[in-house]
Design a protein around this motif. Structure first.
Motif, PDB file in Angstrom:
ATOM      1  N   VAL A  20       5.183 -16.523   8.383  1.00 51.12           N
ATOM      2  CA  VAL A  20       4.534 -15.790   7.288  1.00 51.12           C
ATOM      3  C   VAL A  20       3.114 -15.411   7.710  1.00 51.12           C
ATOM      4  N   GLY A  21       2.403 -16.347   8.310  1.00 53.23           N
ATOM      5  CA  GLY A  21       1.032 -16.074   8.753  1.00 53.23           C
ATOM      6  C   GLY A  21       0.960 -14.984   9.807  1.00 53.23           C
ATOM      7  N   ARG A  22       1.894 -14.988  10.754  1.00 51.28           N
ATOM      8  CA  ARG A  22       1.904 -13.940  11.784  1.00 51.28           C
ATOM      9  C   ARG A  22       2.167 -12.573  11.160  1.00 51.28           C
ATOM     10  N   GLN A  23       3.100 -12.514  10.221  1.00 51.15           N
ATOM     11  CA  GLN A  23       3.420 -11.234   9.585  1.00 51.15           C
ATOM     12  C   GLN A  23       2.249 -10.742   8.741  1.00 51.15           C
ATOM     13  N   TYR A  24       1.610 -11.646   8.047  1.00 52.42           N
ATOM     14  CA  TYR A  24       0.418 -11.330   7.257  1.00 52.42           C
ATOM     15  C   TYR A  24      -0.636 -10.664   8.150  1.00 52.42           C
ATOM     16  N   GLU A  25      -0.867 -11.255   9.306  1.00 50.62           N
ATOM     17  CA  GLU A  25      -1.853 -10.697  10.231  1.00 50.62           C
ATOM     18  C   GLU A  25      -1.426  -9.336  10.776  1.00 50.62           C
ATOM     19  N   LEU A  26      -0.136  -9.175  11.097  1.00 47.45           N
ATOM     20  CA  LEU A  26       0.352  -7.888  11.586  1.00 47.45           C
ATOM     21  C   LEU A  26       0.158  -6.781  10.546  1.00 47.45           C
ATOM     22  N   ILE A  27       0.468  -7.093   9.299  1.00 46.42           N
ATOM     23  CA  ILE A  27       0.314  -6.088   8.240  1.00 46.42           C
ATOM     24  C   ILE A  27      -1.158  -5.735   8.060  1.00 46.42           C
ATOM     25  N   LEU A  28      -2.024  -6.729   7.989  1.00 47.22           N
ATOM     26  CA  LEU A  28      -3.452  -6.441   7.801  1.00 47.22           C
ATOM     27  C   LEU A  28      -4.026  -5.655   8.976  1.00 47.22           C
ATOM     28  N   ARG A  29      -3.637  -5.987  10.195  1.00 46.01           N
ATOM     29  CA  ARG A  29      -4.144  -5.271  11.373  1.00 46.01           C
ATOM     30  C   ARG A  29      -3.681  -3.822  11.413  1.00 46.01           C
ATOM     31  N   SER A  30      -2.594  -3.520  10.723  1.00 46.24           N
ATOM     32  CA  SER A  30      -2.081  -2.150  10.726  1.00 46.24           C
ATOM     33  C   SER A  30      -2.844  -1.251   9.759  1.00 46.24           C
ATOM     34  N   MET A  31      -3.622  -1.845   8.865  1.00 48.44           N
ATOM     35  CA  MET A  31      -4.334  -1.063   7.856  1.00 48.44           C
ATOM     36  C   MET A  31      -5.615  -0.467   8.433  1.00 48.44           C
ATOM     37  N   PRO A  32      -5.968   0.724   7.986  1.00 50.61           N
ATOM     38  CA  PRO A  32      -7.215   1.335   8.459  1.00 50.61           C
ATOM     39  C   PRO A  32      -8.415   0.588   7.868  1.00 50.61           C
ATOM     40  N   PRO A  33      -9.614   0.827   8.405  1.00 48.70           N
ATOM     41  CA  PRO A  33     -10.784   0.089   7.925  1.00 48.70           C
ATOM     42  C   PRO A  33     -11.197   0.423   6.487  1.00 48.70           C
ATOM     43  N   ALA A  34     -10.968   1.629   6.024  1.00 46.46           N
ATOM     44  CA  ALA A  34     -11.419   2.032   4.684  1.00 46.46           C
ATOM     45  C   ALA A  34     -10.216   2.259   3.769  1.00 46.46           C
ATOM     46  N   VAL A  35      -9.721   1.176   3.177  1.00 44.71           N
ATOM     47  CA  VAL A  35      -8.564   1.267   2.280  1.00 44.71           C
ATOM     48  C   VAL A  35      -9.076   1.387   0.850  1.00 44.71           C
ATOM     49  N   ARG A  36      -8.603   2.381   0.157  1.00 43.28           N
ATOM     50  CA  ARG A  36      -8.999   2.649  -1.227  1.00 43.28           C
ATOM     51  C   ARG A  36      -8.089   1.961  -2.221  1.00 43.28           C
ATOM     52  N   LEU A  37      -6.784   1.831  -1.851  1.00 42.10           N
ATOM     53  CA  LEU A  37      -5.783   1.273  -2.744  1.00 42.10           C
ATOM     54  C   LEU A  37      -4.576   0.849  -1.921  1.00 42.10           C
ATOM     55  N   VAL A  38      -3.974  -0.287  -2.316  1.00 44.50           N
ATOM     56  CA  VAL A  38      -2.717  -0.724  -1.711  1.00 44.50           C
ATOM     57  C   VAL A  38      -1.684  -0.789  -2.827  1.00 44.50           C
ATOM     58  N   VAL A  39      -0.540  -0.150  -2.583  1.00 38.16           N
ATOM     59  CA  VAL A  39       0.580  -0.196  -3.523  1.00 38.16           C
ATOM     60  C   VAL A  39       1.708  -0.921  -2.787  1.00 38.16           C
ATOM     61  N   ILE A  40       2.153  -2.031  -3.354  1.00 40.73           N
ATOM     62  CA  ILE A  40       3.103  -2.906  -2.680  1.00 40.73           C
ATOM     63  C   ILE A  40       4.350  -3.094  -3.536  1.00 40.73           C
ATOM     64  N   GLU A  41       5.496  -3.189  -2.880  1.00 42.86           N
ATOM     65  CA  GLU A  41       6.732  -3.435  -3.621  1.00 42.86           C
ATOM     66  C   GLU A  41       6.684  -4.847  -4.193  1.00 42.86           C
ATOM     67  N   ALA A  42       6.957  -4.959  -5.476  1.00 40.87           N
ATOM     68  CA  ALA A  42       6.894  -6.240  -6.173  1.00 40.87           C
ATOM     69  C   ALA A  42       8.007  -7.180  -5.720  1.00 40.87           C
ATOM     70  N   VAL A  43       7.677  -8.448  -5.695  1.00 39.70           N
ATOM     71  CA  VAL A  43       8.694  -9.478  -5.487  1.00 39.70           C
ATOM     72  C   VAL A  43       9.391  -9.659  -6.823  1.00 39.70           C
ATOM     73  N   PRO A  44      10.720  -9.630  -6.856  1.00 37.49           N
ATOM     74  CA  PRO A  44      11.412  -9.806  -8.134  1.00 37.49           C
ATOM     75  C   PRO A  44      11.009 -11.116  -8.808  1.00 37.49           C
ATOM     76  N   VAL A  45      10.994 -11.115 -10.140  1.00 34.63           N
ATOM     77  CA  VAL A  45      10.629 -12.315 -10.883  1.00 34.63           C
ATOM     78  C   VAL A  45      11.622 -13.440 -10.614  1.00 34.63           C
ATOM     79  N   HIS A  46      12.883 -13.096 -10.496  1.00 33.60           N
ATOM     80  CA  HIS A  46      13.923 -14.081 -10.221  1.00 33.60           C
ATOM     81  C   HIS A  46      14.540 -13.783  -8.860  1.00 33.60           C
ATOM     82  N   ASN A  47      14.848 -14.826  -8.121  1.00 36.74           N
ATOM     83  CA  ASN A  47      15.469 -14.673  -6.813  1.00 36.74           C
ATOM     84  C   ASN A  47      16.822 -13.986  -6.977  1.00 36.74           C
TER      85      ASN A  47
END
Length: 187
Positions: free
Chosen positions: A53-80
């Motif tokens: 999880v930590g490695r993926q977190y870092e990969l995603i953050l490193r892929s983002m440009p330096p000046a991010v105005r907004l992030v829109v992320i797919e929600a994790v479902p409330v129930h599995n």
């Protein structure tokens, strides 16, 4: 140059779409799309899962440009949705919460969008399949090189954010007013 980032969170293949502010972007404004991640292994220990999880977190953050105005992320479902895949659900939730915490601490607004709303925005059908979302996004962004459904979902999310901020006008009736809580996002 500021950007909106759409994220389809996954540990194996997270889709990321980056849309630059059209006021400062090159013409045509071609979205930057990428997929990051790694395969896990069945029977991984808790420590191995947390480290992944930590490695993926870092990969995603490193892929983002330096000046991010907004992030829109797919929600994790409330129930599995799949009790047989409980560890994957936990890992995805951990990944999303880590990303949101990091971004929130830096004052970057994050909005989550459920999968049905993403599909409805992209295609006009909240139950559309992955190929329909990709086809709709390819039609909306003809210069985009969408390599997989993760990137198609991420591009749909970034497009929602861009339209909310007024960077792009809605093209189709189902692009108007998706059911998204934009609280905390300044236009």
């Amino acid at each position: 140059m500021t950007a909106i980032v759409g994220v389809d969170p996954s540990l194996t293949a997270a889709g990321i779409a980056i849309l630059n502010d059209p006021k400062s972007a090159e013409t045509p404004n071609v979205p930057r799309l990428l997929t990051v991640g790694e395969s896990g292994r069945k029977g991984a220990t808790l420590t191995e899962r947390a480290t992944r999880v930590g490695r993926q977190y870092e990969l995603i953050l490193r892929s983002m440009p330096p000046a991010v105005r907004l992030v829109v992320i797919e929600a994790v479902p409330v129930h599995n949705p799949s009790p047989n895949m409980a560890s994957l659900y936990q890992e995805r939730a951990a990944l999303v919460l880590r990303l949101v915490e990091f971004l929130a601490k830096r004052g970057i607004p994050v909005v989550d969008v459920n999968l049905s709303t993403l599909k409805l925005f992209a295609t006009g059908n909240g139950r559309a399949d992955k190929t329909e979302v990709i086809a709709s996004m390819a039609s909306l962004w003809p210069h985009a090189n969408i390599k997989n459904d993760n990137e198609g979902d991420a591009l749909s999310l970034a497009s929602m954010g861009a339209q909310f901020l007024g960077w792009h006008e809605p093209e189709l009736p189902h692009h108007y007013a998706p059911k998204v809580d934009w609280t905390g996002v300044k236009r």
